[in-house]
Design a protein around this motif. Sequence first.
Motif, PDB file in Angstrom:
ATOM      1  N   MET A 113       0.842  -1.201   0.000  1.00 25.82           N
ATOM      2  CA  MET A 113       0.000   0.000   0.000  1.00 25.82           C
ATOM      3  C   MET A 113       0.874   1.247   0.000  1.00 25.82           C
ATOM      4  SD  MET A 113      -3.282   0.288   2.508  1.00 25.82           S
ATOM      5  CE  MET A 113      -4.648   1.345   2.049  1.00 25.82           C
ATOM      6  N   GLU A 114       0.550   2.186  -0.861  1.00 27.63           N
ATOM      7  CA  GLU A 114       1.272   3.449  -0.897  1.00 27.63           C
ATOM      8  C   GLU A 114       0.820   4.338   0.259  1.00 27.63           C
ATOM      9  OE1 GLU A 114       0.558   5.203  -4.673  1.00 27.63           O
ATOM     10  OE2 GLU A 114       1.868   3.807  -5.754  1.00 27.63           O
ATOM     11  N   VAL A 115       1.704   5.228   0.676  1.00 28.57           N
ATOM     12  CA  VAL A 115       1.380   6.141   1.775  1.00 28.57           C
ATOM     13  C   VAL A 115       0.161   6.988   1.426  1.00 28.57           C
ATOM     14  CG1 VAL A 115       2.178   8.121   3.119  1.00 28.57           C
ATOM     15  CG2 VAL A 115       3.745   6.244   2.629  1.00 28.57           C
ATOM     16  N   ARG A 116       0.074   7.411   0.170  1.00 26.30           N
ATOM     17  CA  ARG A 116      -1.054   8.238  -0.258  1.00 26.30           C
ATOM     18  C   ARG A 116      -2.380   7.499  -0.066  1.00 26.30           C
ATOM     19  NH1 ARG A 116      -3.718   7.864  -4.687  1.00 26.30           N
ATOM     20  NH2 ARG A 116      -2.083   6.603  -5.675  1.00 26.30           N
ATOM     21  N   ALA A 117      -2.418   6.234  -0.498  1.00 25.62           N
ATOM     22  CA  ALA A 117      -3.643   5.441  -0.361  1.00 25.62           C
ATOM     23  C   ALA A 117      -3.970   5.198   1.107  1.00 25.62           C
ATOM     24  CB  ALA A 117      -3.484   4.109  -1.094  1.00 25.62           C
ATOM     25  N   LEU A 118      -2.928   4.988   1.894  1.00 22.35           N
ATOM     26  CA  LEU A 118      -3.113   4.760   3.326  1.00 22.35           C
ATOM     27  C   LEU A 118      -3.684   6.013   3.996  1.00 22.35           C
ATOM     28  CD1 LEU A 118      -2.665   2.645   5.524  1.00 22.35           C
ATOM     29  CD2 LEU A 118      -0.366   3.567   5.845  1.00 22.35           C
ATOM     30  N   ALA A 119      -3.129   7.164   3.638  1.00 18.88           N
ATOM     31  CA  ALA A 119      -3.586   8.428   4.203  1.00 18.88           C
ATOM     32  C   ALA A 119      -5.044   8.699   3.832  1.00 18.88           C
ATOM     33  CB  ALA A 119      -2.699   9.567   3.716  1.00 18.88           C
ATOM     34  N   GLU A 120      -5.390   8.425   2.571  1.00 16.41           N
ATOM     35  CA  GLU A 120      -6.768   8.652   2.118  1.00 16.41           C
ATOM     36  C   GLU A 120      -7.740   7.732   2.849  1.00 16.41           C
ATOM     37  OE1 GLU A 120      -6.723   8.108  -2.083  1.00 16.41           O
ATOM     38  OE2 GLU A 120      -5.700  10.025  -2.481  1.00 16.41           O
ATOM     39  N   THR A 121      -7.322   6.468   3.050  1.00 15.86           N
ATOM     40  CA  THR A 121      -8.176   5.496   3.730  1.00 15.86           C
ATOM     41  C   THR A 121      -8.419   5.896   5.185  1.00 15.86           C
ATOM     42  OG1 THR A 121      -7.325   3.726   2.312  1.00 15.86           O
ATOM     43  CG2 THR A 121      -8.456   3.062   4.330  1.00 15.86           C
ATOM     44  N   LEU A 122      -7.366   6.404   5.832  1.00 16.88           N
ATOM     45  CA  LEU A 122      -7.470   6.792   7.241  1.00 16.88           C
ATOM     46  C   LEU A 122      -7.969   8.223   7.433  1.00 16.88           C
ATOM     47  CD1 LEU A 122      -4.128   5.219   8.551  1.00 16.88           C
ATOM     48  CD2 LEU A 122      -6.440   4.284   8.739  1.00 16.88           C
ATOM     49  N   ASP A 123      -8.059   8.944   6.309  1.00 17.91           N
ATOM     50  CA  ASP A 123      -8.484  10.346   6.350  1.00 17.91           C
ATOM     51  C   ASP A 123      -7.534  11.189   7.198  1.00 17.91           C
ATOM     52  OD1 ASP A 123     -10.091  12.432   5.553  1.00 17.91           O
ATOM     53  OD2 ASP A 123     -11.478  12.233   7.240  1.00 17.91           O
ATOM     54  N   ILE A 124      -6.229  10.988   6.965  1.00 14.68           N
ATOM     55  CA  ILE A 124      -5.198  11.779   7.633  1.00 14.68           C
ATOM     56  C   ILE A 124      -4.186  12.228   6.580  1.00 14.68           C
ATOM     57  CG2 ILE A 124      -5.451  10.587   9.856  1.00 14.68           C
ATOM     58  CD1 ILE A 124      -3.049   8.866   9.157  1.00 14.68           C
ATOM     59  N   SER A 125      -3.260  13.077   6.966  1.00 16.04           N
ATOM     60  CA  SER A 125      -2.253  13.557   6.019  1.00 16.04           C
ATOM     61  C   SER A 125      -1.213  12.467   5.759  1.00 16.04           C
ATOM     62  CB  SER A 125      -1.553  14.795   6.578  1.00 16.04           C
ATOM     63  OG  SER A 125      -0.765  14.442   7.707  1.00 16.04           O
TER      64      SER A 125
END
Length: 197
Positions: free
Chosen positions: A23-35
């Motif tokens: 998982m890319e950091v961007r996708a992870l951030a979007e999933t968690l709704d964080i930066s």
Amino acid sequence: MKRLLSYETIIEGLLFVVGDEGMEVRALAETLDISEAAAREQLSKLEASFKSSNRPFQLMESAGVYKLVTVPNVSPYIQKYVGTMAEQALSRAAMETLVIIAYKQPVTRADIEEIRGVKVERVIHTLLSKGLIESAGRAKTIGRAKLYRTTEHFLDHFGFNSLEELPPLTFEDELTDEGDLFFGQESPKQEERLEKD
């Protein structure tokens, strides 16, 4: 969405589910709704947690993609288990899935499921663990689904020199009813072995 679990727990669960794809950091951030910065911070915390608790997992980062992998000390046990699995006979479901991949490769999981009419995620995992199939990149379609193909081990295991030796097969008429069609036939290599014996 109300968060009932810690970010570390959620990230561990997500990485476990996505498996080898990572998982890319961007996708992870979007999933968690964080930066993205916050996502990286949580990944660091998770990595530290793994190390401090002597757990069998560790984080691996490659080209910006994070994966959950086992620690090296666990490898001998995993290899022993995988070896045991490889010695076990394939189920009919695995045979049918393998036939589809052999004749239609490279093929996506969705394509296989459309032909078989059932989910094949666990079957594909089994075939991957036995070294009979491998990833063949991504489809050039929306979603870029993972493609699968057979391996050299597949050829050796079933006695073929190349895929050209696979007998003709009409998918519409025979595939779903005779999933292990070509596995019951003697390949040229097998016939040669029998003649020598």
